[in-house]
Write an enzyme that holds these catalytic residues in place. Structure first.
Site, PDB file in Angstrom:
ATOM      1  CB  SER A   1      -0.901   0.020   1.237  1.00 18.42           C
ATOM      2  OG  SER A   1      -1.747  -1.104   1.280  1.00 18.42           O
TER       3      SER A   1
ATOM      4  CB  ALA B   1      -3.448   1.162  -1.826  1.00 18.22           C
ATOM      5  CE  LYS B   2      -6.990  -2.434   6.314  1.00 19.45           C
ATOM      6  NZ  LYS B   2      -8.436  -2.370   6.125  1.00 19.45           N
ATOM      7  CB  ALA B   3      -5.146   4.300   0.852  1.00 22.79           C
TER       8      ALA B   3
ATOM      9  CE1 TYR C   1     -11.624   0.390   5.014  1.00 20.16           C
ATOM     10  CE2 TYR C   1      -9.618   1.278   4.055  1.00 20.16           C
ATOM     11  CZ  TYR C   1     -10.392   0.194   4.427  1.00 20.16           C
ATOM     12  OH  TYR C   1      -9.944  -1.077   4.207  1.00 20.16           O
TER      13      TYR C   1
END
Ligand code: PMP
Length: 306
Positions: free
Chosen positions: A64, A158-160, A164
Protein backbone atom coordinates in the site's frame (compact mmCIF):
# COMPACT_ATOMS: atom_id res chain seq x y z
CA UNK A 1 -18.41 2.23 22.00
CA UNK A 2 -15.31 4.15 23.14
CA UNK A 3 -11.92 2.66 22.26
CA UNK A 4 -10.60 0.53 25.12
CA UNK A 5 -7.34 2.26 26.04
CA UNK A 6 -4.09 0.46 26.65
CA UNK A 7 -0.78 1.69 28.10
CA UNK A 8 1.58 2.26 25.20
CA UNK A 9 1.54 3.11 21.52
CA UNK A 10 4.53 2.58 19.23
CA UNK A 11 5.17 5.99 17.68
CA UNK A 12 8.05 6.32 15.17
CA UNK A 13 10.14 3.75 16.99
CA UNK A 14 9.36 4.76 20.58
CA UNK A 15 6.78 3.37 22.99
CA UNK A 16 4.85 6.39 24.26
CA UNK A 17 1.91 6.69 26.64
CA UNK A 18 -1.53 6.33 25.03
CA UNK A 19 -2.44 9.97 25.75
CA UNK A 20 0.86 11.27 24.35
CA UNK A 21 0.48 9.63 20.93
CA UNK A 22 -0.65 12.83 19.20
CA UNK A 23 -0.05 14.61 15.89
CA UNK A 24 -0.46 18.22 14.83
CA UNK A 25 -3.83 19.23 13.31
CA UNK A 26 -1.98 20.55 10.26
CA UNK A 27 -0.47 17.14 9.47
CA UNK A 28 -0.94 16.24 5.79
CA UNK A 29 -2.94 13.10 6.63
CA UNK A 30 -5.65 15.07 8.46
CA UNK A 31 -6.40 17.15 5.37
CA UNK A 32 -5.85 14.78 2.46
CA UNK A 33 -6.33 11.28 3.84
CA UNK A 34 -2.71 10.37 3.12
CA UNK A 35 -2.33 7.19 5.11
CA UNK A 36 -2.07 3.46 4.57
CA UNK A 37 -2.84 1.03 7.33
CA UNK A 38 -3.56 -2.51 8.42
CA UNK A 39 -6.00 -4.26 10.71
CA UNK A 40 -4.54 -7.39 12.27
CA UNK A 41 -5.71 -9.71 15.02
CA UNK A 42 -3.87 -11.32 17.86
CA UNK A 43 -5.76 -14.33 19.19
CA UNK A 44 -5.53 -16.09 22.51
CA UNK A 45 -4.86 -19.70 21.53
CA UNK A 46 -4.30 -22.92 23.43
CA UNK A 47 -0.57 -22.36 22.94
CA UNK A 48 -0.50 -18.72 24.05
CA UNK A 49 -1.14 -15.49 22.19
CA UNK A 50 -0.50 -15.50 18.45
CA UNK A 51 -0.81 -12.95 15.66
CA UNK A 52 -2.74 -14.20 12.64
CA UNK A 53 -0.96 -13.85 9.29
CA UNK A 54 1.44 -11.18 10.49
CA UNK A 55 3.81 -11.37 7.50
CA UNK A 56 0.98 -11.09 4.97
CA UNK A 57 -0.44 -8.02 6.70
CA UNK A 58 2.94 -6.33 6.91
CA UNK A 59 3.59 -7.15 3.26
CA UNK A 60 0.26 -5.60 2.27
CA UNK A 61 1.15 -2.50 4.33
CA UNK A 62 4.40 -2.13 2.39
CA UNK A 63 2.55 -2.68 -0.91
CA UNK A 64 0.00 0.00 0.00
CA UNK A 65 2.84 2.39 0.91
CA UNK A 66 4.65 1.65 -2.35
CA UNK A 67 1.58 2.59 -4.42
CA UNK A 68 1.56 5.99 -2.69
CA UNK A 69 5.36 6.36 -2.90
CA UNK A 70 5.72 6.41 0.85
CA UNK A 71 9.11 5.13 1.97
CA UNK A 72 8.61 3.40 5.28
CA UNK A 73 11.77 4.11 7.30
CA UNK A 74 11.81 0.58 8.80
CA UNK A 75 12.22 -2.89 7.40
CA UNK A 76 9.37 -5.40 7.28
CA UNK A 77 11.17 -7.38 9.96
CA UNK A 78 11.40 -4.29 12.20
CA UNK A 79 7.67 -3.61 11.80
CA UNK A 80 6.81 -7.24 12.62
CA UNK A 81 9.01 -7.07 15.72
CA UNK A 82 7.51 -3.70 16.73
CA UNK A 83 4.00 -5.17 16.49
CA UNK A 84 4.91 -8.09 18.74
CA UNK A 85 6.69 -5.77 21.18
CA UNK A 86 3.66 -3.45 21.37
CA UNK A 87 1.39 -6.40 22.24
CA UNK A 88 3.84 -7.61 24.89
CA UNK A 89 4.29 -4.26 26.67
CA UNK A 90 0.54 -3.79 26.81
CA UNK A 91 0.16 -7.27 28.30
CA UNK A 92 -2.77 -8.10 26.03
CA UNK A 93 -3.66 -11.73 25.37
CA UNK A 94 -5.99 -11.00 22.47
CA UNK A 95 -6.28 -7.72 20.62
CA UNK A 96 -6.80 -5.82 17.42
CA UNK A 97 -3.62 -4.32 15.95
CA UNK A 98 -3.61 -1.12 13.90
CA UNK A 99 -0.34 -0.19 12.21
CA UNK A 100 -0.68 3.07 10.26
CA UNK A 101 1.78 4.88 8.01
CA UNK A 102 0.92 8.50 7.27
CA UNK A 103 2.21 11.79 5.93
CA UNK A 104 2.95 14.06 8.87
CA UNK A 105 3.46 17.76 9.54
CA UNK A 106 5.68 19.88 7.31
CA UNK A 107 3.96 21.54 4.35
CA UNK A 108 0.26 21.60 3.51
CA UNK A 109 0.14 21.54 -0.27
CA UNK A 110 -1.54 18.60 -1.98
CA UNK A 111 1.91 17.26 -2.95
CA UNK A 112 2.80 15.08 0.03
CA UNK A 113 6.40 14.43 -0.87
CA UNK A 114 7.77 17.13 1.47
CA UNK A 115 6.01 15.66 4.50
CA UNK A 116 7.61 13.06 6.75
CA UNK A 117 6.40 9.46 6.62
CA UNK A 118 5.41 8.51 10.15
CA UNK A 119 4.61 5.07 11.54
CA UNK A 120 2.34 4.24 14.45
CA UNK A 121 1.30 0.88 15.89
CA UNK A 122 -1.63 0.77 18.30
CA UNK A 123 -3.30 -2.24 19.90
CA UNK A 124 -6.55 -2.58 21.79
CA UNK A 125 -8.93 -5.22 23.03
CA UNK A 126 -11.68 -5.95 20.54
CA UNK A 127 -14.30 -8.65 20.11
CA UNK A 128 -16.27 -9.61 17.04
CA UNK A 129 -16.93 -6.73 14.67
CA UNK A 130 -20.48 -7.46 13.64
CA UNK A 131 -21.27 -9.11 16.98
CA UNK A 132 -21.32 -12.63 18.45
CA UNK A 133 -24.85 -13.31 17.28
CA UNK A 134 -23.85 -12.30 13.75
CA UNK A 135 -21.28 -15.12 13.57
CA UNK A 136 -24.02 -17.62 14.29
CA UNK A 137 -27.21 -16.15 12.85
CA UNK A 138 -25.81 -13.99 10.08
CA UNK A 139 -26.34 -10.35 9.19
CA UNK A 140 -28.95 -8.52 7.19
CA UNK A 141 -27.37 -6.31 4.53
CA UNK A 142 -28.34 -4.09 1.62
CA UNK A 143 -26.89 -3.31 -1.77
CA UNK A 144 -25.43 0.15 -1.43
CA UNK A 145 -26.54 3.03 -3.65
CA UNK A 146 -22.83 3.96 -3.70
CA UNK A 147 -20.36 2.29 -6.05
CA UNK A 148 -16.78 1.32 -5.30
CA UNK A 149 -14.01 3.43 -6.78
CA UNK A 150 -13.68 3.08 -10.55
CA UNK A 151 -10.45 1.56 -11.88
CA UNK A 152 -7.60 4.08 -12.03
CA UNK A 153 -9.25 6.53 -9.67
CA UNK A 154 -8.39 5.53 -6.10
CA UNK A 155 -6.34 2.33 -6.14
CA UNK A 156 -8.34 -0.36 -4.38
CA UNK A 157 -5.41 -2.71 -3.99
CA UNK A 158 -3.98 -0.22 -1.47
CA UNK A 159 -5.48 -0.22 2.00
CA UNK A 160 -5.41 3.56 2.16
CA UNK A 161 -7.19 5.85 4.61
CA UNK A 162 -8.84 7.82 1.81
CA UNK A 163 -10.55 4.71 0.44
CA UNK A 164 -12.53 4.52 3.63
CA UNK A 165 -14.50 7.63 2.71
CA UNK A 166 -16.21 5.31 0.23
CA UNK A 167 -16.62 2.63 2.92
CA UNK A 168 -18.02 5.22 5.34
CA UNK A 169 -20.72 6.30 2.88
CA UNK A 170 -21.71 2.66 2.42
CA UNK A 171 -21.79 1.88 6.12
CA UNK A 172 -23.60 5.08 7.13
CA UNK A 173 -26.29 4.53 4.51
CA UNK A 174 -26.71 0.85 5.43
CA UNK A 175 -27.03 1.58 9.15
CA UNK A 176 -29.36 4.56 8.54
CA UNK A 177 -31.68 2.19 6.68
CA UNK A 178 -31.56 -0.42 9.45
CA UNK A 179 -29.09 -2.85 7.85
CA UNK A 180 -25.96 -4.25 9.49
CA UNK A 181 -23.73 -3.66 6.46
CA UNK A 182 -23.78 -2.70 2.79
CA UNK A 183 -22.56 -4.58 -0.26
CA UNK A 184 -20.96 -2.32 -2.84
CA UNK A 185 -21.05 -2.82 -6.59
CA UNK A 186 -18.23 -1.72 -8.83
CA UNK A 187 -18.85 0.91 -11.52
CA UNK A 188 -19.35 -2.05 -13.89
CA UNK A 189 -22.42 -3.00 -11.82
CA UNK A 190 -20.86 -6.23 -10.59
CA UNK A 191 -20.48 -7.23 -6.94
CA UNK A 192 -17.33 -5.96 -5.28
CA UNK A 193 -17.33 -6.37 -1.48
CA UNK A 194 -18.75 -5.08 1.79
CA UNK A 195 -17.62 -1.76 3.27
CA UNK A 196 -14.90 -3.65 5.16
CA UNK A 197 -15.25 -7.30 4.13
CA UNK A 198 -14.85 -9.51 1.08
CA UNK A 199 -17.79 -11.62 -0.03
CA UNK A 200 -18.31 -15.26 -0.97
CA UNK A 201 -21.39 -16.72 -2.64
CA UNK A 202 -22.46 -20.37 -2.72
CA UNK A 203 -24.91 -21.82 -5.24
CA UNK A 204 -25.59 -25.50 -5.94
CA UNK A 205 -22.50 -26.52 -3.98
CA UNK A 206 -20.13 -24.22 -5.94
CA UNK A 207 -18.35 -21.34 -4.23
CA UNK A 208 -17.68 -17.99 -5.93
CA UNK A 209 -15.93 -14.77 -4.96
CA UNK A 210 -15.21 -11.65 -7.02
CA UNK A 211 -11.74 -11.78 -8.61
CA UNK A 212 -9.20 -9.10 -7.72
CA UNK A 213 -10.11 -6.94 -10.74
CA UNK A 214 -13.61 -6.32 -9.34
CA UNK A 215 -12.62 -3.35 -7.14
CA UNK A 216 -11.85 -5.45 -4.06
CA UNK A 217 -9.24 -5.11 -1.39
CA UNK A 218 -7.23 -8.33 -1.63
CA UNK A 219 -8.30 -9.50 1.81
CA UNK A 220 -6.09 -11.74 3.86
CA UNK A 221 -9.11 -13.49 5.36
CA UNK A 222 -10.35 -13.95 1.78
CA UNK A 223 -7.08 -15.68 0.98
CA UNK A 224 -7.39 -17.70 4.19
CA UNK A 225 -10.93 -18.79 3.27
CA UNK A 226 -9.85 -19.78 -0.26
CA UNK A 227 -7.02 -21.86 1.20
CA UNK A 228 -9.29 -23.53 3.79
CA UNK A 229 -11.91 -24.28 1.12
CA UNK A 230 -9.22 -26.01 -0.94
CA UNK A 231 -8.04 -27.88 2.18
CA UNK A 232 -11.64 -29.07 2.55
CA UNK A 233 -11.38 -30.37 -1.02
CA UNK A 234 -13.81 -27.86 -2.45
CA UNK A 235 -13.17 -25.26 -5.14
CA UNK A 236 -13.64 -21.50 -5.35
CA UNK A 237 -14.19 -19.74 -8.62
CA UNK A 238 -12.95 -16.13 -8.74
CA UNK A 239 -15.04 -14.21 -11.26
CA UNK A 240 -17.57 -11.44 -11.88
CA UNK A 241 -20.78 -11.78 -9.88
CA UNK A 242 -24.00 -9.99 -10.89
CA UNK A 243 -26.09 -8.47 -8.11
CA UNK A 244 -29.08 -10.73 -8.67
CA UNK A 245 -26.90 -13.82 -8.27
CA UNK A 246 -26.69 -12.86 -4.58
CA UNK A 247 -30.49 -13.05 -4.23
CA UNK A 248 -30.71 -16.57 -5.61
CA UNK A 249 -27.65 -17.87 -3.77
CA UNK A 250 -27.93 -20.72 -1.27
CA UNK A 251 -25.41 -19.10 1.09
CA UNK A 252 -23.45 -15.85 1.28
CA UNK A 253 -20.73 -14.94 3.76
CA UNK A 254 -18.34 -12.09 4.46
CA UNK A 255 -14.66 -12.43 5.31
CA UNK A 256 -12.44 -9.90 7.06
CA UNK A 257 -10.00 -9.53 9.91
CA UNK A 258 -12.67 -7.81 11.98
CA UNK A 259 -15.70 -9.70 10.62
CA UNK A 260 -13.83 -13.06 10.53
CA UNK A 261 -16.31 -15.31 8.69
CA UNK A 262 -19.80 -13.87 9.03
CA UNK A 263 -22.84 -15.40 7.33
CA UNK A 264 -25.24 -13.10 5.47
CA UNK A 265 -28.85 -14.07 6.11
CA UNK A 266 -30.66 -11.47 3.97
CA UNK A 267 -29.81 -9.00 1.22
CA UNK A 268 -32.19 -6.13 0.42
CA UNK A 269 -34.69 -7.96 2.65
CA UNK A 270 -34.55 -11.03 0.42
CA UNK A 271 -33.81 -14.12 2.48
CA UNK A 272 -30.67 -15.94 1.38
CA UNK A 273 -31.17 -19.72 1.25
CA UNK A 274 -32.94 -20.72 4.44
CA UNK A 275 -32.30 -17.32 6.05
CA UNK A 276 -29.69 -18.65 8.44
CA UNK A 277 -26.09 -19.81 8.40
CA UNK A 278 -25.73 -22.43 5.68
CA UNK A 279 -23.89 -25.76 6.03
CA UNK A 280 -20.92 -24.89 3.80
CA UNK A 281 -20.45 -21.53 5.53
CA UNK A 282 -20.54 -23.34 8.87
CA UNK A 283 -17.91 -25.81 7.70
CA UNK A 284 -15.56 -23.04 6.50
CA UNK A 285 -16.20 -21.01 9.64
CA UNK A 286 -15.39 -24.09 11.75
CA UNK A 287 -12.12 -24.65 9.89
CA UNK A 288 -11.26 -20.96 10.38
CA UNK A 289 -11.94 -21.02 14.12
CA UNK A 290 -9.93 -24.23 14.51
CA UNK A 291 -6.94 -22.48 12.95
CA UNK A 292 -7.15 -19.21 14.88
CA UNK A 293 -7.62 -21.02 18.17
CA UNK A 294 -4.69 -23.33 17.30
CA UNK A 295 -6.96 -26.34 17.76
CA UNK A 296 -5.47 -27.91 14.64
CA UNK A 297 -1.91 -28.03 13.33
CA UNK A 298 -0.83 -24.68 11.82
CA UNK A 299 0.01 -26.29 8.50
CA UNK A 300 0.26 -23.01 6.59
CA UNK A 301 2.37 -21.20 9.20
CA UNK A 302 -0.28 -18.55 9.81
CA UNK A 303 0.26 -17.99 13.53
CA UNK A 304 3.18 -16.00 14.97
CA UNK A 305 3.66 -16.51 18.71
CA UNK A 306 3.79 -13.27 20.69
N1 PMP B 1 -12.34 -5.09 2.00
C1 PMP B 1 -12.21 -3.93 2.67
C2 PMP B 1 -12.65 -2.66 2.02
C3 PMP B 1 -11.68 -3.93 3.96
O1 PMP B 1 -11.55 -2.79 4.64
C4 PMP B 1 -11.28 -5.15 4.55
C5 PMP B 1 -10.71 -5.17 5.94
N2 PMP B 1 -9.33 -4.94 5.93
C6 PMP B 1 -11.43 -6.32 3.81
C7 PMP B 1 -11.97 -6.25 2.54
C8 PMP B 1 -11.00 -7.65 4.36
O2 PMP B 1 -9.59 -7.72 4.39
P1 PMP B 1 -8.81 -8.59 5.46
O3 PMP B 1 -9.36 -9.95 5.38
O4 PMP B 1 -7.40 -8.51 5.04
O5 PMP B 1 -9.05 -7.96 6.79
Amino acid sequence: MPLPQCDKIWFNGELVDWEDANIHVLSHVVHYGSSVFEGIRCYKTQKGSAVFRLDEHVNRLFDSAKIYRMDIPYTRQEICEAILETIRVNKLEACYIRPIVFRGYETLGVDPMGCPVEVVIAVWEWGEYLGDAALKNGVSVCTSSWNRMAPNTLPFLAKAGGNYLNSQLVRIEANANGYDEGIVLGTDGLVSEGSGENIFVIKNGSIYTPASNYAILPGITRHTAITLIRDLEMRVEQRGIPREFLYVADEVFFTGTAAEITPVRAIDQIEIGSGQRGPITEQIQGAFFDVIRAEVEDRHGWLTAV
